[in-house]
Scaffold this active site. Structure first.
Site, PDB file in Angstrom:
ATOM      1  N   HIS A 203       0.832  -1.210   0.000  1.00 57.90           N
ATOM      2  CA  HIS A 203       0.000   0.000   0.000  1.00 57.90           C
ATOM      3  C   HIS A 203       0.872   1.268   0.000  1.00 57.90           C
ATOM      4  O   HIS A 203       0.729   2.128  -0.879  1.00 57.90           O
ATOM      5  CB  HIS A 203      -0.920  -0.013   1.232  1.00 57.90           C
ATOM      6  CG  HIS A 203      -1.825   1.165   1.340  1.00 57.90           C
ATOM      7  ND1 HIS A 203      -3.147   1.140   0.972  1.00 57.90           N
ATOM      8  CD2 HIS A 203      -1.603   2.439   1.774  1.00 57.90           C
ATOM      9  CE1 HIS A 203      -3.698   2.324   1.172  1.00 57.90           C
ATOM     10  NE2 HIS A 203      -2.779   3.141   1.668  1.00 57.90           N
ATOM     11  N   GLU A 204       1.762   1.358   0.968  1.00 57.26           N
ATOM     12  CA  GLU A 204       2.607   2.560   1.047  1.00 57.26           C
ATOM     13  C   GLU A 204       3.534   2.620  -0.168  1.00 57.26           C
ATOM     14  O   GLU A 204       3.852   3.702  -0.668  1.00 57.26           O
ATOM     15  CB  GLU A 204       3.411   2.591   2.356  1.00 57.26           C
ATOM     16  CG  GLU A 204       2.572   2.541   3.643  1.00 57.26           C
ATOM     17  CD  GLU A 204       1.481   3.607   3.740  1.00 57.26           C
ATOM     18  OE1 GLU A 204       1.641   4.699   3.164  1.00 57.26           O
ATOM     19  OE2 GLU A 204       0.438   3.323   4.383  1.00 57.26           O
TER      20      GLU A 204
ATOM     21  N   HIS B 291       1.726   4.350  -2.862  1.00 58.03           N
ATOM     22  CA  HIS B 291       1.782   5.811  -2.670  1.00 58.03           C
ATOM     23  C   HIS B 291       3.137   6.343  -3.161  1.00 58.03           C
ATOM     24  O   HIS B 291       3.216   7.382  -3.815  1.00 58.03           O
ATOM     25  CB  HIS B 291       1.658   6.164  -1.186  1.00 58.03           C
ATOM     26  CG  HIS B 291       0.263   6.144  -0.650  1.00 58.03           C
ATOM     27  ND1 HIS B 291      -0.767   6.868  -1.213  1.00 58.03           N
ATOM     28  CD2 HIS B 291      -0.283   5.514   0.434  1.00 58.03           C
ATOM     29  CE1 HIS B 291      -1.883   6.665  -0.499  1.00 58.03           C
ATOM     30  NE2 HIS B 291      -1.615   5.855   0.485  1.00 58.03           N
TER      31      HIS B 291
ATOM     32  N   GLU C  89      -4.934   7.588  -2.905  1.00 61.41           N
ATOM     33  CA  GLU C  89      -5.459   6.307  -2.421  1.00 61.41           C
ATOM     34  C   GLU C  89      -5.781   5.365  -3.577  1.00 61.41           C
ATOM     35  O   GLU C  89      -5.747   4.152  -3.432  1.00 61.41           O
ATOM     36  CB  GLU C  89      -6.698   6.525  -1.546  1.00 61.41           C
ATOM     37  CG  GLU C  89      -6.375   7.022  -0.154  1.00 61.41           C
ATOM     38  CD  GLU C  89      -5.500   6.066   0.652  1.00 61.41           C
ATOM     39  OE1 GLU C  89      -5.779   4.853   0.694  1.00 61.41           O
ATOM     40  OE2 GLU C  89      -4.503   6.530   1.236  1.00 61.41           O
TER      41      GLU C  89
HETATM   42 ZN    ZN Z   1      -2.978   5.213   1.973  1.00 69.35          ZN
END
Ligand code: ZN
Length: 500
Positions: free
Chosen positions: A266-267, A270, A295
């Site tokens: 997830h990170e 980003h 997101e």
């Molecule tokens: Zn996030």
């Protein structure tokens, strides 16, 4: 180059220096700084923030920005300079309307509100927090009133600040579709009685090995360790200083290894966005994508790609070699089902992919009522519990796992929650388009994620914050925000997983 732009560029560069220093201090506070450093460092942060504010919000900058938008000046600018001027002017206009002393009082309130919220959560004591929350809401209302258009509602203004172009009307329709599509699906899964077994993931997994495997995962999706680092913090987050220094954190739980695995992905998602932003936007007002845009990328990597079986095909053997005692008798199929288990739970940050958006919907509906003035702070705990019962069929035992669970409102983060669900919906829409252009499963199976990354870089990442969500969706998929893809994706995925 336009002389006026040159003058503006000097100010931008100086502000960039302040912002790099501020980010560095904030990063340090969240990772390595000793507990007793906070108070003095907070003074330094406050001072630097005010320097940055006065540097960019003053009559000279206003004059420059207005002059640069006059046709003669504007037409002489390069395309990226036009984007920077437009973005800077927009944030300038919003900042200018709020009196500086109110900004300072509000920052001071938010600085202590975090601690008050944390104590209230620890002690399950909503009463000790509600007056602070009420003050934050009043500031939010006042700030919105200074800047909003006359016909615009306060919450519509707040939503637009978070995600340009989004209103209650759009989000009501979005969440209505979600509610109608997902709530029956969740009920069916629960009535089915055949829950997926993930008990083999709830035993001790060595923390050092988890860390090593998380680095491998980040690298696998394209995280560049020459321009980024991965550290530890209480909650995972991403912080970008510029496109050559992007930092992510993770948190490791011994008996829940997939928490750190999916946080790394997830990170990492980003971070890819931040790495890819064009050099020309570094340190400018045009460098920050919206939360929903961000997101969409982290969730696309975490869920649409990262929780697919194809993603794990080239990785699973390695994962088993890291943790043979726990996984040697577990097949990839079993692992894939376990990482997609869906079960209603009370805590948003621990929710699975299917139920997650309902947690967000509950917060959206409550915020809407707060700003419509139809609920008081005293009534919030009961409203929260009632909505959990209605949508997820479970009820918090106390306020710590209910109204007090998120920190967002304590730092004024209203209008922020919907971006999580918007991001998931955008991810599904983008996947639908990408699947028409490339064989995603084949790429994942061979561990070649580069074409996916390139597609996102070319269509979305490079533009930084210069395109709204609707603009990049229209340019990339041929249509604006369209939540049907998300509902179809979830319905298909979970019907298949649960045989319903
Ligand atoms: Zn996030």
């Amino acid at each position: 180059m336009s002389q006026k732009y040159q003058q503006l560029e000097c100010i931008i560069k100086k502000d960039f220096a302040y912002n790099v220093a501020l980010s560095m201090l904030n990063w340090d506070n969240s990772t390595l700084a000793p507990p007793r450093s906070m108070e003095l460092t907070a003074d330094a942060i406050g001072l630097l923030s005010m320097e940055s504010y006065h540097l960019t919000v003053n009559p000279q900058v206003e004059q420059l920005l207005e002059d640069l938008q006059q046709p003669e000046e504007y037409n002489s600018l390069m395309p990226h300079q036009k984007n920077i001027v437009k973005k800077m002017y927009k944030s300038f206009r919003d900042m200018k309307k709020i009196p500086a002393d109110e900004i300072q009082q509000y920052s001071q309130l938010c600085a202590i509100a975090g601690g008050i919220w944390e104590n209230a959560k620890i002690n399950n004591d909503y009463a000790s927090y509600k007056d602070t929350l009420s003050q934050i809401i009043e500031y939010q209302k006042r700030f919105a009133t200074y800047s909003k258009a006359e016909s615009q509602s306060i919450y519509d203004y707040i939503l637009d600040m978070n995600e340009e172009g989004f209103t209650c009307e759009i989000l009501d329709a979005f969440f209505d579709k979600l509610r109608k599509g997902i709530v029956p699906l969740i009920k069916k899964i629960n009535e089915n009685g055949q829950q997926i077994d993930d008990s083999f993931l709830k035993v001790p997994f060595d923390l050092e090995k988890q860390k090593q495997f998380c680095r491998l995962l980040a690298k696998h999706i394209g995280f560049d360790f020459d321009r980024g680092v991965m550290a530890e913090s209480a909650h995972p987050f991403t912080m970008s200083f510029h496109n050559r220094d992007v930092r992510i954190t993770n948190h490791y739980y011994e008996e829940d290894p997939t928490s750190s695995f999916f946080s790394a992905i997830h990170e990492g998602g980003h971070a890819l966005y931040e790495f890819d932003i064009d050099d020309c936007y570094n340190g400018t007002a045009a460098s920050s994508p919206s939360m929903g845009a961000h997101e969409s990328q982290s969730r696309l990597y975490e869920n649409n790609l990262g929780r697919s079986k194809a993603f794990w095909e080239p990785l699973y053997e390695t994962l088993v070699s890291y943790f043979p005692a726990q996984l040697k008798d577990v097949s990839l199929d079993t692992f894939h089902r376990a990482i997609n288990k869906s079960q209603p739970s009370l805590i948003r940050t621990q929710a699975d992919e299917l139920t997650y958006s309902l947690h967000v919907m509950i917060r959206y509906e409550i915020e809407r009522e707060i700003f419509q003035g139809t609920v008081s702070v005293d009534e919030l705990p009961a409203l929260w519990n009632q909505k959990y019962e209605e949508y997820l069929g479970i009820c918090p035992k106390n306020d710590s796992e209910g109204i007090l669970q998120d920190s967002h409102w304590s730092f004024g983060g209203f209008g922020y929650f919907p971006s999580y669900a918007i991001g998931s919906a955008i991810a599904a829409q983008l996947m639908h388009t990408m699947k028409k252009e490339m064989d995603i499963d084949r790429l994942l199976q061979t561990g070649n994620l580069e074409p996916i990354h390139q597609f996102l870089q070319e269509h979305i990442h490079q533009y930084g914050g210069t395109k709204t969500v609707n603009e990049f969706l229209l340019d990339t998929t041929g249509e604006g925000f369209e939540p049907n893809y998300y509902i179809e994706y979830l319905t298909q995925k979970y019907s298949c997983l649960y045989n319903i």
